[in-house]
Design a protein around this motif. Structure first.
Motif, mmCIF file in Angstrom:
data_model
loop_
_atom_site.group_PDB
_atom_site.id
_atom_site.type_symbol
_atom_site.label_atom_id
_atom_site.label_comp_id
_atom_site.label_asym_id
_atom_site.label_seq_id
_atom_site.Cartn_x
_atom_site.Cartn_y
_atom_site.Cartn_z
ATOM 1 N N UNK A 166 -2.936 -1.292 -4.367
ATOM 2 C CA UNK A 166 -3.629 -0.230 -4.037
ATOM 3 C C UNK A 166 -4.654 0.270 -5.080
ATOM 4 N N UNK A 167 -4.806 -0.437 -6.230
ATOM 5 C CA UNK A 167 -5.447 -0.232 -7.255
ATOM 6 C C UNK A 167 -6.927 -0.708 -7.007
ATOM 7 N N UNK A 168 -8.069 0.001 -6.969
ATOM 8 C CA UNK A 168 -9.089 -0.245 -6.544
ATOM 9 C C UNK A 168 -9.801 -1.030 -7.385
ATOM 10 N N UNK A 175 8.489 -8.404 -8.868
ATOM 11 C CA UNK A 175 6.619 -8.531 -8.647
ATOM 12 C C UNK A 175 6.570 -8.399 -7.153
ATOM 13 N N UNK A 176 7.141 -9.051 -6.512
ATOM 14 C CA UNK A 176 6.985 -8.951 -4.872
ATOM 15 C C UNK A 176 6.912 -7.424 -4.311
ATOM 16 N N UNK A 177 8.019 -6.772 -4.928
ATOM 17 C CA UNK A 177 8.174 -5.320 -4.541
ATOM 18 C C UNK A 177 7.324 -4.578 -5.065
ATOM 19 N N UNK A 178 6.715 -4.800 -6.397
ATOM 20 C CA UNK A 178 5.842 -3.821 -7.082
ATOM 21 C C UNK A 178 4.614 -4.201 -6.679
ATOM 22 N N UNK A 179 4.183 -5.605 -6.117
ATOM 23 C CA UNK A 179 2.860 -5.944 -6.009
ATOM 24 C C UNK A 179 2.195 -4.912 -4.653
ATOM 25 N N UNK A 180 2.863 -4.525 -3.803
ATOM 26 C CA UNK A 180 2.059 -3.927 -2.814
ATOM 27 C C UNK A 180 1.688 -2.444 -3.334
ATOM 28 N N UNK A 236 7.045 -3.055 4.252
ATOM 29 C CA UNK A 236 7.620 -3.369 3.098
ATOM 30 C C UNK A 236 7.898 -5.048 3.140
ATOM 31 N N UNK A 237 7.679 -5.527 2.073
ATOM 32 C CA UNK A 237 7.598 -6.947 1.783
ATOM 33 C C UNK A 237 9.119 -7.281 0.900
ATOM 34 N N UNK A 238 9.680 -8.142 1.204
ATOM 35 C CA UNK A 238 11.181 -8.623 0.844
ATOM 36 C C UNK A 238 11.030 -10.043 0.286
ATOM 37 N N UNK A 239 12.198 -10.491 -0.082
ATOM 38 C CA UNK A 239 12.185 -12.003 -0.328
ATOM 39 C C UNK A 239 13.319 -12.438 0.164
ATOM 40 N N UNK A 263 5.926 -10.389 -17.089
ATOM 41 C CA UNK A 263 5.579 -9.388 -16.442
ATOM 42 C C UNK A 263 3.760 -9.459 -16.299
ATOM 43 N N UNK A 264 3.284 -9.391 -17.326
ATOM 44 C CA UNK A 264 1.629 -9.217 -17.317
ATOM 45 C C UNK A 264 1.157 -10.411 -16.610
ATOM 46 N N UNK A 265 1.591 -11.749 -16.756
ATOM 47 C CA UNK A 265 1.186 -12.853 -16.139
ATOM 48 C C UNK A 265 1.437 -12.783 -14.483
ATOM 49 N N UNK A 266 2.717 -12.440 -14.131
ATOM 50 C CA UNK A 266 2.855 -12.143 -12.730
ATOM 51 C C UNK A 266 1.920 -11.235 -12.072
ATOM 52 N N UNK A 267 1.834 -9.969 -12.671
ATOM 53 C CA UNK A 267 0.781 -9.036 -12.376
ATOM 54 C C UNK A 267 -0.669 -9.472 -12.152
ATOM 55 N N UNK A 268 -1.130 -10.208 -13.289
ATOM 56 C CA UNK A 268 -2.660 -10.476 -13.115
ATOM 57 C C UNK A 268 -2.726 -11.578 -12.334
ATOM 58 N N UNK A 269 -1.789 -12.632 -12.241
ATOM 59 C CA UNK A 269 -1.878 -13.724 -11.487
ATOM 60 C C UNK A 269 -1.964 -13.360 -10.071
ATOM 61 N N UNK A 270 -1.261 -12.256 -9.625
ATOM 62 C CA UNK A 270 -1.092 -11.572 -8.442
ATOM 63 C C UNK A 270 -2.280 -10.861 -7.837
ATOM 64 N N UNK A 271 -2.786 -10.339 -8.687
ATOM 65 C CA UNK A 271 -3.944 -9.637 -8.243
ATOM 66 C C UNK A 271 -5.327 -10.480 -8.071
#
Lengths: 169, 502
Positions: free
Chosen positions: B388-390, B379-384, B238-241, B29-37
């Motif tokens: 939004x976090x500055x 992650x794709x759903x949460x990514x949007x 909205x983004x899907x996969x 979870x942490x890896x995907x989030x940090x990697x995606x931002x």
């Protein structure tokens, strides 16, 4: 050699060379070591000589390509040094503040200041983010991992102690 | 094979325990989030997670870090595809065709391909790692000091020559790292060096503190310098996969297989890593395609090749770490610190002394790569939402974690000041294009290199030719010089070609 990039890079190399020369000059020991071995300063001396050679090569190359680089430099000149200096000073102040007023209070103020510097203006957002981040990190490190974070001095020591007592299990 | 079966069984038994399995979830979870931002990479996540491993046992710590590693490499593809802004350097190639697919309204298909290919590449390379590690570890046991020194020397040469735009910059960064590692008490004679009168420096400079400084704090300073000019990118709707159909998958099978082999091999090379693996695989996919001119316009092969390769590099990169105790890049260098904190030295002996740890890493990485499929969708759903976090808020949080990471190791403020100093150094290195990877590897491998170099000379009566006359060490030194010469030869070749064209 006008412009930040070329001067800065040149200066970076110059500092590196000066440091390498200084370190080479102090690379000796008064402690007696085995005469048959290479000695404790052999390895770092090789590294420093390598650093010195590379630094000189870099500086010569830099002077060689001066014209070409100053043209590129004009493209890269848009740098917000004010924000950069502010953020470095702020981080320095934050670490100093941790020693003086303790982790929670210093963190609350730092998050507000850095977020404000980064363009966030909403008071509610600033308050929520600073309180949230300080609470989460304090809880994780003090409450869960039992790490003794700095508590500050004078009255701040007691305030921090009281705050930490609220989040401990 | 009996050994492998036993070790895998141990690994499965440990991983199925909830208090171990949960760390794979957290890490992914942490890896995907940090990697995606964009702006905060999976590597930064691994560095910031190190203090959290202090209270964990070594298996939990390694599961957390390896899962973060796998998740971080995949995560970068999400922002590459949706925003044309790679979350991590290894995802740059994914943007070449991923973003054009988004522009054509095929974002869901590109994301689906990225998820599947990342999972397949990572899974297969984890299997290769599992099978290849034990034989390589037994070979490594026969290495003497000259071979170890030659191997470390080769790794350092590779990382300096290919990790930056300039060879000289890479070598300077390497020398800085090697020198920093030599501060403190010398390994053989026990003589203090370069303490400059500060008793703290006699204990040496901790490379984790330096890593937090140059990677995390240096990155924040660097971003704030340009923050006022940055545009905020937003995703519309909205983004899907949409996963690949069997027909689409079969059409991509050779691309995926080729990229997996390339990625695993390049990941295995010290210093090369996922970024180079993805570039090489993308180039191969384009050159071997029937329609190379379509690459860059939004073709699915352009997403499949780099995504398979960069995740395949994760398994490859773990092989030298586990079998030789030599990290090939930043992420594996951090993992070595997790070993050291627990009093373990990674290398062939760990296979005998801690088989349950090796089994858990094998099984953990296989499972983590398979779980990328589930995490990818979430992650794709949460990514949007995360987008939004500055950045200012993210930077505040990262700075807090930087402080905590540096302080928590020994509970002294001295480490925090050292980290700040290296944060400023990291900023200048980034600004003047000095690659950070050689500095870090120099710090990690410096003590090993010095120790093996001096031990070799002591064992062989100060005979310097020993490194060249022994077949394995001689070959490695030759390869190292080839890598060092490579950028120079390429530059000369390009110059000559340009002159010929003119």
């Amino acid at each position: 050699m006008k412009g930040g990039k070329i001067d800065g890079d040149f200066f970076f190399c110059l500092v590196l060379i000066i440091i390498a020369c200084f370190l080479l000059s102090i690379s000796s020991t008064t402690i007696k070591v085995d005469e048959n071995s290479l000695g404790p300063f052999f390895w770092p001396k090789v590294i420093l000589v390598g650093m010195l050679i590379c630094g000189v090569i870099k500086m010569v190359t830099h002077l060689w390509k001066r014209k070409e680089m100053s043209e590129n430099n004009q493209l890269n000149a848009k740098t917000d040094y004010k924000a950069l200096i502010f953020v470095i000073l702020l981080t320095f102040g934050y670490f100093l503040g941790i020693v003086l007023v303790g982790y929670p209070i210093a963190s609350l103020l730092f998050v507000v200041a850095l977020s404000y510097l980064g363009g966030i203006r909403g008071i509610k957002v600033l308050a929520a983010v600073s309180v949230g981040l300080t609470l989460i990190t304090s809880f994780l490190f003090v409450g869960v991992m039992y790490i003794s974070l700095p508590r500050g001095v004078w009255i701040f020591y007691d305030i921090t102690n009281w705050l930490f007592s609220l989040i401990k299990f | 094979m009996d050994w492998l079966a036993t070790v895998m069984e141990m690994g499965v038994q440990i991983i199925t325990l909830p208090n171990y399995f949960v760390f794979i979830f957290i890490g992914l979870f942490i890896g995907v989030v940090f990697g995606a931002i964009p702006g905060i990479s999976g590597l930064m996540a691994i560095i910031l997670l190190v203090p959290f491993t202090y209270p964990l046992d070594i298996i939990q710590a390694m599961l957390l870090l390896t899962s973060t590693y796998c998740g971080g490499v995949f995560g970068g593809s999400i922002s590459s595809i949706l925003l044309n802004t790679p979350g991590a350097p290894e995802s740059v190639c994914t943007a070449f065709d991923g973003y054009p697919m988004t522009q054509k309204g095929q974002a869901a298909k590109a994301l689906g391909a990225a998820i599947e290919c990342s999972a397949i590449g990572g899974f297969l390379s984890a299997v290769v790692m599992t099978v290849a590690c034990a034989p390589l570890a037994s070979v490594a046991l026969s290495f003497d000091s000259p071979e170890y020194f030659a191997l470390v020397f080769m790794g350092l040469c590779v990382v300096s020559s290919i990790s930056g735009k300039s060879l000289v910059n890479g070598v300077i960064a390497l020398f800085i790292g090697l020198f920093l590692a030599s501060v403190g008490v010398s390994p053989i004679q026990g003589v203090p060096r370069y303490d400059l009168g500060f008793p703290q420096l006699r204990a040496g400079i901790d490379f984790i503190i330096v890593m937090i400084g140059v990677f995390a704090l240096g990155e924040i300073f660097s971003r704030f310098e340009t923050l006022s000019r940055e545009e905020t990118k937003k995703i519309d709707g909205q983004v899907g996969t949409n996963l690949l159909t069997i027909k689409e998958f079969l059409a991509l099978k050779w691309t995926i297989l080729r990229s997996f082999v390339t990625g695993t091999f390049i990941g295995f090379l010290p210093g090369a890593g996922a970024t180079i693996a993805s570039f090489v695989s993308y180039g191969m996919a384009r050159n071997l395609s029937d329609e190379p001119e379509k690459f860059g316009t939004g073709v699915i092969e352009g997403v499949a090749a780099p995504e398979t390769a960069n995740n395949a590099a994760t398994g490859g990169a773990m092989i030298p770490l586990l079998t030789l105790g030599i990290p090939g890049g930043g992420a594996t260098a951090v993992m070595i610190s997790a070993f050291m904190i627990k009093g373990l030295q990674p290398g062939p002996l760990v296979f005998m002394t801690n088989p349950e740890l090796i089994g858990s890493i094998f099984v953990g990485m296989i499972i983590a790569n398979l779980l990328i499929i589930i995490f990818g969708f979430l992650a794709v759903r949460a990514f949007t939402q995360f987008l939004k976090v500055p950045y200012a808020i993210l930077a505040s949080g990262i700075t807090l974690f930087c402080f905590l990471g540096a302080f928590a190791k020994r509970n002294v403020m001295y480490d925090v000041w050292v980290m700040l100093f290296f944060g400023i150094i990291g900023y200048f290195m980034k600004k003047y294009e000095y690659p950070v990877a050689p500095l870090v590897l120099g710090m990690v491998l410096g003590p090993l290199a010095e120790d093996k170099f001096l031990s070799s000379l002591i064992s062989y009566q100060n005979d310097f030719t020993i490194f060249f006359t022994r077949p394995i060490s001689g070959s490695m030194i030759a390869v190292a010089f080839c890598f060092l010469m490579y950028p120079l030869v390429m530059a000369l070749w390009k110059k000559r070609r340009t002159a010929n064209k003119a």
